[in-house]
Design an enzyme around this catalytic site. Sequence first.
Site, PDB file in Angstrom:
ATOM      1  N   HIS A 128       1.434  -1.053   0.336  1.00 57.12           N
ATOM      2  CA  HIS A 128       0.177   0.057   0.542  1.00 57.12           C
ATOM      3  C   HIS A 128       1.078   1.484   0.306  1.00 57.12           C
ATOM      4  O   HIS A 128       1.079   1.646   1.538  1.00 57.12           O
ATOM      5  CB  HIS A 128      -0.576   0.263   0.934  1.00 57.12           C
ATOM      6  CG  HIS A 128      -2.108  -1.065   0.865  1.00 57.12           C
ATOM      7  ND1 HIS A 128      -2.958  -1.275   2.356  1.00 57.12           N
ATOM      8  CD2 HIS A 128      -2.593  -1.107  -0.178  1.00 57.12           C
ATOM      9  CE1 HIS A 128      -3.594  -2.687   1.365  1.00 57.12           C
ATOM     10  NE2 HIS A 128      -3.242  -2.311   0.608  1.00 57.12           N
TER      11      HIS A 128
ATOM     12  N   GLU B  28      -6.034  -7.881   3.682  1.00 59.48           N
ATOM     13  CA  GLU B  28      -5.478  -8.902   4.986  1.00 59.48           C
ATOM     14  C   GLU B  28      -6.563  -9.452   5.577  1.00 59.48           C
ATOM     15  O   GLU B  28      -6.135 -11.521   5.928  1.00 59.48           O
ATOM     16  CB  GLU B  28      -4.077  -8.682   5.770  1.00 59.48           C
ATOM     17  CG  GLU B  28      -3.522  -9.572   6.663  1.00 59.48           C
ATOM     18  CD  GLU B  28      -2.856  -8.779   8.030  1.00 59.48           C
ATOM     19  OE1 GLU B  28      -2.050  -9.541   9.268  1.00 59.48           O
ATOM     20  OE2 GLU B  28      -1.972  -7.666   7.544  1.00 59.48           O
TER      21      GLU B  28
ATOM     22  N   CYS C  82       3.163  -7.234  13.769  1.00 62.59           N
ATOM     23  CA  CYS C  82       4.428  -8.032  13.316  1.00 62.59           C
ATOM     24  C   CYS C  82       5.239  -7.281  13.733  1.00 62.59           C
ATOM     25  O   CYS C  82       5.352  -6.064  14.379  1.00 62.59           O
ATOM     26  CB  CYS C  82       4.496  -7.590  11.301  1.00 62.59           C
ATOM     27  SG  CYS C  82       5.419  -6.298  10.999  1.00 62.59           S
TER      28      CYS C  82
ATOM     29  N   ASN D 281      -0.859   0.646   8.317  1.00 60.42           N
ATOM     30  CA  ASN D 281       0.257   0.687   9.457  1.00 60.42           C
ATOM     31  C   ASN D 281       0.970   2.070   9.370  1.00 60.42           C
ATOM     32  O   ASN D 281       1.026   2.487  10.461  1.00 60.42           O
ATOM     33  CB  ASN D 281       1.236  -0.308   9.361  1.00 60.42           C
ATOM     34  CG  ASN D 281       2.515   0.553   7.989  1.00 60.42           C
ATOM     35  OD1 ASN D 281       3.686   1.368   7.975  1.00 60.42           O
ATOM     36  ND2 ASN D 281       2.437  -0.267   6.705  1.00 60.42           N
TER      37      ASN D 281
END
Length: 346
Positions: free
Chosen positions: A67, A152, A220, A250
């Site tokens: 992205h 996701e 993550c 994120n």
Amino acid sequence: MGRMTATPSPSPATAASGDASRSSGDRRVLLAAPRGYCAGVDRAVIAVEKALEQYGAPIYVRHEIVHNKYVVQTLEKKGAIFVDVTAEVPEGSIVMFSAHGVAPTVHAEAAERKLATIDATCPLVTKVHKEAVRYAKEDYDILLIGHEGHEEVIGTSGEAPDHITLVDGPDDVANVEVRDESKVVWLSQTTLSVDETMETVGALKNKFPNLLSPPSDDICYATQNRQVAVKKLAEDADLVIVVGSKNSSNSIRMVEVALDAGAPAAHLVDFASEIDEAWLEGVTTVGLTSGASVPDVLVDGVLEWLGERGYADVETVKTADESITFSLPKELRRDLRAEAAALSAE
């Protein structure tokens, strides 16, 4: 453009980690480290470049490989074609699945269209997929913490659609119902705010005391490290600028984390040209970081823009070392053009 790597290239203006005792009258930039590319993004971008190099254009990519607007535009210029659905890919072509992962139904669609596939799903996302399959086989209700509609989340949910319930933040917990409160587990999207996720988990555990946690964190390492770094910037910055795209989960979370950590202001920009000079009014210290899908050339552009406006003193604020790398998708070791032709001829 050359290969975009996970290791940030030092800007000429960047000083070593500086002392925090400088005069508050000095204009400065606090540059987060780590920032930018994570191992999964680096792997995915290089996979597209390698596929174009080995097999020639076009290489079709289902959804944006990562992205980031700049990365997608750069790969398009090299011959990548980004599509929203598998049906847009001509039969007998090569298609790559993005770093965000896909549901098993997408693999089946590709097989039906006789496509040669390259799976660039981040290994950390694949880990969550495998956890979902495992817990579904054991007949658990799986509470997937994530944002509705994110690629996701769609991919992970597709691994066990009859067992997964999406929980979109702590406010969603009151609506959650399970079949058996003794067999319930939570998993999460990998790019969430750590603090908000744990708030959601806390609310779920209050409702379901026997809630099982995954064997290891699903969020993550890079997401966690970048959030820790932006919290550190927020301690001293009058303004935090996060370089990242509007559809990057994120990156959006980093803006939220900066504000929650006390930054007076925080903004998300794709390019230096998007910065509003009015944001700098009364600002002595600018905190600068970038999302996990952002190449450092874009950060360098912001540093140059700030330097032209008197923020030439750059201090690196280092909160972690990152050395993780992932091997490229195994499909790149095969002659996929020949495979695609053979599939098309069947």
